[in-house]
Design a protein around this motif. Structure first.
Motif, PDB file in Angstrom:
ATOM      1  N   ASN A  17      -6.330  -1.363   6.756  1.00  0.00           N
ATOM      2  CA  ASN A  17      -5.005  -1.602   6.423  1.00  0.00           C
ATOM      3  C   ASN A  17      -4.779  -2.515   5.130  1.00  0.00           C
ATOM      4  O   ASN A  17      -3.823  -3.298   5.018  1.00  0.00           O
ATOM      5  CB  ASN A  17      -4.206  -2.235   7.486  1.00  0.00           C
ATOM      6  CG  ASN A  17      -4.074  -1.121   8.603  1.00  0.00           C
ATOM      7  OD1 ASN A  17      -4.002   0.089   8.086  1.00  0.00           O
ATOM      8  ND2 ASN A  17      -3.635  -1.376   9.955  1.00  0.00           N
ATOM      9  N   GLY A  18      -5.804  -2.670   4.067  1.00  0.00           N
ATOM     10  CA  GLY A  18      -5.688  -3.325   2.970  1.00  0.00           C
ATOM     11  C   GLY A  18      -5.734  -4.925   3.350  1.00  0.00           C
ATOM     12  O   GLY A  18      -5.376  -5.797   2.494  1.00  0.00           O
ATOM     13  N   SER A  19      -5.877  -5.402   4.395  1.00  0.00           N
ATOM     14  CA  SER A  19      -5.988  -6.601   5.102  1.00  0.00           C
ATOM     15  C   SER A  19      -7.333  -7.270   5.661  1.00  0.00           C
ATOM     16  O   SER A  19      -7.366  -8.448   5.639  1.00  0.00           O
ATOM     17  CB  SER A  19      -4.716  -6.937   5.977  1.00  0.00           C
ATOM     18  OG  SER A  19      -4.854  -6.408   6.964  1.00  0.00           O
ATOM     19  N   ALA A  40      -0.266  -1.328  10.236  1.00  0.00           N
ATOM     20  CA  ALA A  40       0.721  -1.280   9.278  1.00  0.00           C
ATOM     21  C   ALA A  40       2.143  -1.297   9.541  1.00  0.00           C
ATOM     22  O   ALA A  40       2.486  -0.729  10.553  1.00  0.00           O
ATOM     23  CB  ALA A  40       0.372  -0.050   8.259  1.00  0.00           C
ATOM     24  N   ALA A  64       7.554  -2.415  -3.115  1.00  0.00           N
ATOM     25  CA  ALA A  64       6.245  -1.871  -2.971  1.00  0.00           C
ATOM     26  C   ALA A  64       5.891  -0.764  -3.774  1.00  0.00           C
ATOM     27  O   ALA A  64       6.774   0.006  -4.214  1.00  0.00           O
ATOM     28  CB  ALA A  64       5.903  -1.591  -1.472  1.00  0.00           C
ATOM     29  N   TRP A  67       1.335   4.933  -4.187  1.00  0.00           N
ATOM     30  CA  TRP A  67       0.552   5.559  -5.057  1.00  0.00           C
ATOM     31  C   TRP A  67       0.345   7.080  -4.755  1.00  0.00           C
ATOM     32  O   TRP A  67       0.279   7.300  -3.312  1.00  0.00           O
ATOM     33  CB  TRP A  67      -0.821   4.753  -4.602  1.00  0.00           C
ATOM     34  CG  TRP A  67      -0.511   3.258  -5.244  1.00  0.00           C
ATOM     35  CD1 TRP A  67      -0.101   2.176  -4.685  1.00  0.00           C
ATOM     36  CD2 TRP A  67      -0.997   3.066  -6.572  1.00  0.00           C
ATOM     37  NE1 TRP A  67      -0.159   1.135  -5.553  1.00  0.00           N
ATOM     38  CE2 TRP A  67      -0.628   1.738  -6.722  1.00  0.00           C
ATOM     39  CE3 TRP A  67      -1.310   3.856  -7.747  1.00  0.00           C
ATOM     40  CZ2 TRP A  67      -0.915   0.982  -8.094  1.00  0.00           C
ATOM     41  CZ3 TRP A  67      -1.647   3.149  -8.967  1.00  0.00           C
ATOM     42  CH2 TRP A  67      -1.284   1.596  -9.029  1.00  0.00           C
ATOM     43  N   LEU A 126       0.217   6.429  -0.528  1.00  0.00           N
ATOM     44  CA  LEU A 126       0.011   5.249  -0.013  1.00  0.00           C
ATOM     45  C   LEU A 126       1.389   4.358  -0.460  1.00  0.00           C
ATOM     46  O   LEU A 126       1.780   4.522  -1.650  1.00  0.00           O
ATOM     47  CB  LEU A 126      -0.908   4.480  -0.370  1.00  0.00           C
ATOM     48  CG  LEU A 126      -2.455   5.074  -0.272  1.00  0.00           C
ATOM     49  CD1 LEU A 126      -3.503   4.342  -1.034  1.00  0.00           C
ATOM     50  CD2 LEU A 126      -2.815   5.342   1.028  1.00  0.00           C
ATOM     51  N   GLN A 128       2.179   0.505  -0.921  1.00  0.00           N
ATOM     52  CA  GLN A 128       1.255  -0.807  -0.772  1.00  0.00           C
ATOM     53  C   GLN A 128       2.065  -1.945  -1.333  1.00  0.00           C
ATOM     54  O   GLN A 128       2.657  -1.565  -2.523  1.00  0.00           O
ATOM     55  CB  GLN A 128      -0.153  -0.533  -1.706  1.00  0.00           C
ATOM     56  CG  GLN A 128      -0.925  -1.595  -1.795  1.00  0.00           C
ATOM     57  CD  GLN A 128      -2.166  -1.225  -2.373  1.00  0.00           C
ATOM     58  OE1 GLN A 128      -2.199  -0.431  -3.183  1.00  0.00           O
ATOM     59  NE2 GLN A 128      -3.213  -1.949  -1.898  1.00  0.00           N
ATOM     60  N   THR A 129       1.907  -3.122  -0.723  1.00  0.00           N
ATOM     61  CA  THR A 129       2.538  -4.152  -1.405  1.00  0.00           C
ATOM     62  C   THR A 129       1.838  -4.475  -2.848  1.00  0.00           C
ATOM     63  O   THR A 129       0.995  -4.307  -3.110  1.00  0.00           O
ATOM     64  CB  THR A 129       2.119  -5.515  -0.723  1.00  0.00           C
ATOM     65  OG1 THR A 129       0.925  -5.636  -0.198  1.00  0.00           O
ATOM     66  CG2 THR A 129       3.178  -5.285   0.587  1.00  0.00           C
ATOM     67  N   PRO A 134      -1.654  -5.448   1.208  1.00  0.00           N
ATOM     68  CA  PRO A 134      -1.775  -4.631   2.162  1.00  0.00           C
ATOM     69  C   PRO A 134      -1.175  -3.400   2.105  1.00  0.00           C
ATOM     70  O   PRO A 134      -0.119  -3.251   1.425  1.00  0.00           O
ATOM     71  CB  PRO A 134      -1.081  -5.542   3.328  1.00  0.00           C
ATOM     72  CG  PRO A 134      -1.379  -6.879   3.029  1.00  0.00           C
ATOM     73  CD  PRO A 134      -1.355  -6.748   1.411  1.00  0.00           C
ATOM     74  N   ILE A 135      -1.754  -2.247   2.581  1.00  0.00           N
ATOM     75  CA  ILE A 135      -1.065  -1.046   2.917  1.00  0.00           C
ATOM     76  C   ILE A 135      -0.086  -0.846   3.918  1.00  0.00           C
ATOM     77  O   ILE A 135      -0.156  -1.270   4.873  1.00  0.00           O
ATOM     78  CB  ILE A 135      -1.884   0.236   3.124  1.00  0.00           C
ATOM     79  CG1 ILE A 135      -3.350   0.197   2.012  1.00  0.00           C
ATOM     80  CG2 ILE A 135      -1.618   1.741   3.251  1.00  0.00           C
ATOM     81  CD1 ILE A 135      -2.837   0.597   0.921  1.00  0.00           C
ATOM     82  N   ALA A 138       0.765   5.126   5.111  1.00  0.00           N
ATOM     83  CA  ALA A 138       0.063   5.996   4.432  1.00  0.00           C
ATOM     84  C   ALA A 138       0.099   7.488   4.968  1.00  0.00           C
ATOM     85  O   ALA A 138       0.213   7.533   6.257  1.00  0.00           O
ATOM     86  CB  ALA A 138      -1.671   5.782   4.645  1.00  0.00           C
TER      87      ALA A 138
END
Length: 141
Positions: A17-19, A40, A64, A67, A126, A128-129, A134-135, A138
């Motif tokens: 989750n990008g974190s 997320a 955000a 992508w 996606l 995303q911030t 973080p995502i 998705a």
């Protein structure tokens, strides 16, 4: 290619989750990382009919990035030419061929056009911030 200092022929990198992330984690460690990482908290997201639909919600910081990811589904074996794995052939799963910013999401429900995928490639979108944060959501076809 795995970072120097890690043992073994294949050192996975996992980002959740990008974190949260781990390098070289065993499957049990990866499962624990996933279970401990908050899910997320982003908008509903769906792909279809040449568009991506993004639901309403709260955009951290007011906006955000959206992508478009084009990737080859499946696993390919890739020979390694240099580094600690020189001469080995390692599996690469779902290799990304392109990453394109489709636009921004400001928290309001919106629809963006989704270009047709080049032959043989799959699509993911996606939310995303900004700045690689973080995502939030998705979806993939």
């Amino acid at each position: 290619e795995p970072p120097l200092g890690h043992d073994g022929p294949f050192t996975p990198q996992v980002v959740v989750n990008g974190s949260a992330d781990a390098v070289g984690a065993a499957p049990g460690e990866i499962e624990r990382l996933i279970s401990r990482t908050p899910h997320a908290k982003g908008p509903a997201l769906s792909l279809g009919d040449g568009k991506v639909s993004i639901g309403g919600g709260t955009a951290p910081g007011g906006a955000a990035d959206v992508w478009l990811v084009r990737y080859a589904r499946g696993v390919v074996e890739v020979p390694v030419a240099r580094g600690e794995n020189t001469g080995r052939t390692l599996p690469h799963a779902n290799v990304v061929h392109s990453l394109q910013r489709l636009g921004r999401w400001n928290g309001e429900a919106t629809t963006l056009p989704l270009p047709t995928a080049p032959g043989g490639l799959s699509t993911a979108v996606l939310v995303q911030t900004p700045d690689g944060g973080p995502i939030l959501a998705a979806a993939a076809n």
